[in-house]
Design a protein around this motif. Structure first.
Motif, PDB file in Angstrom:
ATOM      1  N   GLU A 129       0.834  -1.204   0.000  1.00 41.31           N
ATOM      2  CA  GLU A 129       0.000   0.000   0.000  1.00 41.31           C
ATOM      3  C   GLU A 129       0.870   1.255   0.000  1.00 41.31           C
ATOM      4  N   GLY A 130       0.524   2.236  -0.849  1.00 40.82           N
ATOM      5  CA  GLY A 130       1.241   3.496  -0.912  1.00 40.82           C
ATOM      6  C   GLY A 130       2.482   3.473  -1.785  1.00 40.82           C
ATOM      7  N   SER A 131       2.848   2.326  -2.341  1.00 40.14           N
ATOM      8  CA  SER A 131       4.028   2.245  -3.206  1.00 40.14           C
ATOM      9  C   SER A 131       3.792   2.998  -4.503  1.00 40.14           C
ATOM     10  N   VAL A 132       4.876   3.517  -5.056  1.00 35.82           N
ATOM     11  CA  VAL A 132       4.825   4.240  -6.329  1.00 35.82           C
ATOM     12  C   VAL A 132       5.725   3.508  -7.320  1.00 35.82           C
ATOM     13  N   VAL A 133       5.172   3.189  -8.484  1.00 38.05           N
ATOM     14  CA  VAL A 133       5.942   2.525  -9.542  1.00 38.05           C
ATOM     15  C   VAL A 133       5.894   3.389 -10.793  1.00 38.05           C
ATOM     16  N   ARG A 134       6.877   3.179 -11.649  1.00 36.36           N
ATOM     17  CA  ARG A 134       6.873   3.843 -12.953  1.00 36.36           C
ATOM     18  C   ARG A 134       7.104   2.792 -14.034  1.00 36.36           C
ATOM     19  N   PHE A 135       6.576   3.078 -15.224  1.00 34.18           N
ATOM     20  CA  PHE A 135       6.693   2.140 -16.337  1.00 34.18           C
ATOM     21  C   PHE A 135       6.474   2.918 -17.634  1.00 34.18           C
ATOM     22  N   PHE A 159       2.826   6.474 -32.031  1.00 29.50           N
ATOM     23  CA  PHE A 159       3.904   7.292 -32.564  1.00 29.50           C
ATOM     24  C   PHE A 159       5.015   7.585 -31.558  1.00 29.50           C
ATOM     25  N   ARG A 160       4.847   7.226 -30.298  1.00 30.48           N
ATOM     26  CA  ARG A 160       5.835   7.601 -29.307  1.00 30.48           C
ATOM     27  C   ARG A 160       5.759   6.674 -28.102  1.00 30.48           C
ATOM     28  N   GLN A 161       6.694   6.864 -27.185  1.00 29.19           N
ATOM     29  CA  GLN A 161       6.702   6.097 -25.945  1.00 29.19           C
ATOM     30  C   GLN A 161       6.195   6.984 -24.819  1.00 29.19           C
ATOM     31  N   TYR A 162       5.306   6.445 -24.000  1.00 27.40           N
ATOM     32  CA  TYR A 162       4.686   7.205 -22.923  1.00 27.40           C
ATOM     33  C   TYR A 162       5.228   6.738 -21.572  1.00 27.40           C
ATOM     34  N   ASN A 163       5.446   7.689 -20.686  1.00 28.13           N
ATOM     35  CA  ASN A 163       5.936   7.416 -19.337  1.00 28.13           C
ATOM     36  C   ASN A 163       4.783   7.535 -18.345  1.00 28.13           C
ATOM     37  N   PHE A 164       4.591   6.516 -17.528  1.00 29.86           N
ATOM     38  CA  PHE A 164       3.500   6.494 -16.563  1.00 29.86           C
ATOM     39  C   PHE A 164       4.044   6.299 -15.144  1.00 29.86           C
ATOM     40  N   VAL A 165       3.254   6.760 -14.190  1.00 31.09           N
ATOM     41  CA  VAL A 165       3.482   6.522 -12.772  1.00 31.09           C
ATOM     42  C   VAL A 165       2.169   6.003 -12.206  1.00 31.09           C
ATOM     43  N   ALA A 166       2.264   5.113 -11.228  1.00 36.54           N
ATOM     44  CA  ALA A 166       1.058   4.604 -10.574  1.00 36.54           C
ATOM     45  C   ALA A 166       1.322   4.490  -9.074  1.00 36.54           C
ATOM     46  N   TRP A 183      -4.750   0.394  -8.313  1.00 35.96           N
ATOM     47  CA  TRP A 183      -3.676   1.350  -8.601  1.00 35.96           C
ATOM     48  C   TRP A 183      -4.241   2.514  -9.400  1.00 35.96           C
ATOM     49  N   GLU A 184      -3.863   3.716  -8.991  1.00 35.77           N
ATOM     50  CA  GLU A 184      -4.248   4.910  -9.742  1.00 35.77           C
ATOM     51  C   GLU A 184      -3.038   5.369 -10.548  1.00 35.77           C
ATOM     52  N   THR A 185      -3.258   5.609 -11.836  1.00 31.11           N
ATOM     53  CA  THR A 185      -2.167   5.895 -12.755  1.00 31.11           C
ATOM     54  C   THR A 185      -2.237   7.336 -13.245  1.00 31.11           C
ATOM     55  N   THR A 186      -1.215   7.734 -13.973  1.00 31.77           N
ATOM     56  CA  THR A 186      -1.182   9.086 -14.543  1.00 31.77           C
ATOM     57  C   THR A 186      -1.843   9.149 -15.918  1.00 31.77           C
ATOM     58  N   ALA A 187      -2.590   8.110 -16.313  1.00 27.34           N
ATOM     59  CA  ALA A 187      -3.348   8.171 -17.564  1.00 27.34           C
ATOM     60  C   ALA A 187      -4.358   9.309 -17.493  1.00 27.34           C
ATOM     61  N   ILE A 236       6.342  15.796 -17.268  1.00 25.52           N
ATOM     62  CA  ILE A 236       6.547  15.531 -18.695  1.00 25.52           C
ATOM     63  C   ILE A 236       6.662  16.880 -19.398  1.00 25.52           C
ATOM     64  N   PHE A 237       7.919  17.267 -19.640  1.00 28.62           N
ATOM     65  CA  PHE A 237       8.216  18.528 -20.326  1.00 28.62           C
ATOM     66  C   PHE A 237       7.497  19.725 -19.688  1.00 28.62           C
TER      67      PHE A 237
END
Length: 453
Positions: A310-316, A322-329, A336-340, A402-403
């Motif tokens: 609980e409370g952990s933060v992951v990135r993937f 057309f590009r690669q997207y960076n997410f955090v959850a 899990w709540e994500t940055t989508a 992100i930028f």
């Protein structure tokens, strides 16, 4: 030697099983999905890094006359392992070309695209593998390479020639087939022209078949003279098109060569044996050992990582169109709540761990945090910086930069109740966030897969 996407053999250095890159007309190639069986999956996985979702790989096309799929089957191999087969219909169109190259002691090559996801964006146990092949008529030249020392020029621009610039009568003596095809042609200075501007001729076997216009002649003239001083003839490949049972047009694909290519060893094609009407009539005896199907690789297990606390933060990361997207959850309870930014793509704003790990290959987990200096910490505004904070009534959230824009794990429904949106400014997070921490260290979350042989 590789140059401009073309794998070639350097003259006098070609050995048995050297590669022969199949020529694909750059604007008219297509991808053909391979027949991939379960026994090929491990070999495909071995071509991918742990972080790969897709990759383009060079492959060999090899017939297997004594294989289980019949004498016309064409296997596609990488790393000395089979990763699939051309479908029967496609193999029937390419078997003559592949066998002709193999009969010369060379191995035809092209590229494949490997995709680890199905049409729903879910990681699949059987990846999609598609091979790049163009029109078979343009795969290998119809004529032999020049008999004099030469070098192939890089390909890029297509130079179209008008009927006034082409000697169709001479051209048709070299192109007896009514089908379109590829030709070796050489470029020469036209010394018979008595005009101030240089003119360049296009020849086959020293016979003039066309002449470049003044603008194209000026563009390539100095390059041709430079190669001539080295004792080399400038050579390129031309596309001959036909209509009404006769060749009617020709164009060449050529680009200006950089200085390092002009001074490099010659780029050449090996001569091939005469074409045969029966694709199975070529003598492949010298390549017999290569034609035997290689044994399949042992299965490679890729278990999902264990769900963090609980409370952990992951990135993937996840590759889009057309590009690669960076997410955090961030884990909040059983989800899990994500940055989508919406629920319209394969990564949604709220996901169960099993669903999340089915849609991304690798994860990293934040292992140490430090208070963010809200005014002076230079690392906070860096691209892909990750923070964790509390907002509203104890709502735990995370965000990735992100930028300059901060993509937060706050969902659309929660944004109606909180002072921070799904995408917001740093100043807003500072104003309404508490206990803002900056991720300092990360470690891979994926378990290590034991290697097998």
């Amino acid at each position: 030697m590789r140059y401009d996407g073309l794998l070639i053999a350097v003259e006098k250095a070609a050995t048995l099983s050297s590669s022969y890159r199949l020529w694909a007309k750059s604007r008219y190639f297509s991808y053909h999905a391979l027949d991939v069986d379960e026994e090929h999956v491990s070999a495909i996985h071995r071509l991918l890094d742990d972080t790969d979702e897709s990759r383009t790989v060079e492959v060999q096309l090899i017939t297997e006359p004594d294989g289980p799929r019949g004498p016309a089957a064409i296997s596609v191999r990488a790393g000395e392992r089979t990763i699939g087969y051309l479908p029967d219909y496609t193999a029937s169109k390419w078997s003559g070309i592949v066998n002709r190259v193999l009969a010369s002691g060379f191995v035809p090559t092209s590229d494949v695209d490997i995709d680890m996801y199905d049409e729903n964006g879910v990681l699949t146990s059987t990846p999609t593998v598609s091979v790049m092949l163009g029109n078979p008529a343009y795969a290998i030249p119809m004529n032999d390479p020049p008999r004099v020392p030469y070098t192939i020029l890089p390909r890029s621009s297509v130079v179209y020639m008008t009927e006034r610039e082409v000697d169709l009568h001479t051209l048709r003596r070299f192109v007896r087939s009514t089908r379109p095809g590829l030709l070796f042609v050489t470029l020469h200075e036209n010394t018979a022209v008595t005009c101030a501007e240089p003119r360049v001729e296009v020849r086959i076997n020293e016979e003039r078949i066309a002449q470049l216009n003044p603008q194209m002649s000026q563009r390539f003239h100095s390059m041709i003279l430079h190669l001539n001083k080295r004792g080399l003839v400038a050579t390129c490949l031309a596309y001959a098109t036909s209509a009404a049972k006769a060749v009617t047009k020709i164009c060449i694909e050529i680009d200006e060569a950089p200085q390092e290519m002009l001074d490099a060893p010659p780029v050449t094609f090996p001569p091939l044996p005469p074409a045969r009407a029966d694709p199975l009539a070529y003598d492949l005896t010298p390549m017999r050992a290569l034609l035997a199907p290689p044994p399949p690789m042992p299965a490679v297990m890729r278990p999902s990582p264990q769900e963090p606390d609980e409370g952990s933060v992951v990135r993937f990361k996840r590759t889009g169109l057309f590009r690669q997207y960076n997410f955090v959850a961030v884990r909040r309870g059983d989800h899990w709540e994500t940055t989508a930014t919406s629920d319209t793509w394969v990564i949604t704003q709220q996901m169960k761990w099993d669903a999340l790990t089915a849609r991304a290959r690798t994860f990293e987990i934040a292992t140490s945090w430090a208070p963010a200096d809200l005014h002076e910490d230079a690392r906070t505004p860096e691209h892909r910086s990750v923070i964790r904070f509390i907002t509203g009534r104890g709502h735990l959230a995370a965000a990735v930069n992100i930028f300059g824009d901060w993509y937060t794990t706050i969902t659309e429904s929660m944004a109606r109740q909180l002072p921070i949106d799904g995408v917001d400014a740093w100043s807003t997070i500072v104003q309404h966030g508490e206990q803002i921490l900056l991720a300092r260290d990360w470690k891979p979350l994926n378990p290590t897969v034991a290697s097998d042989t």
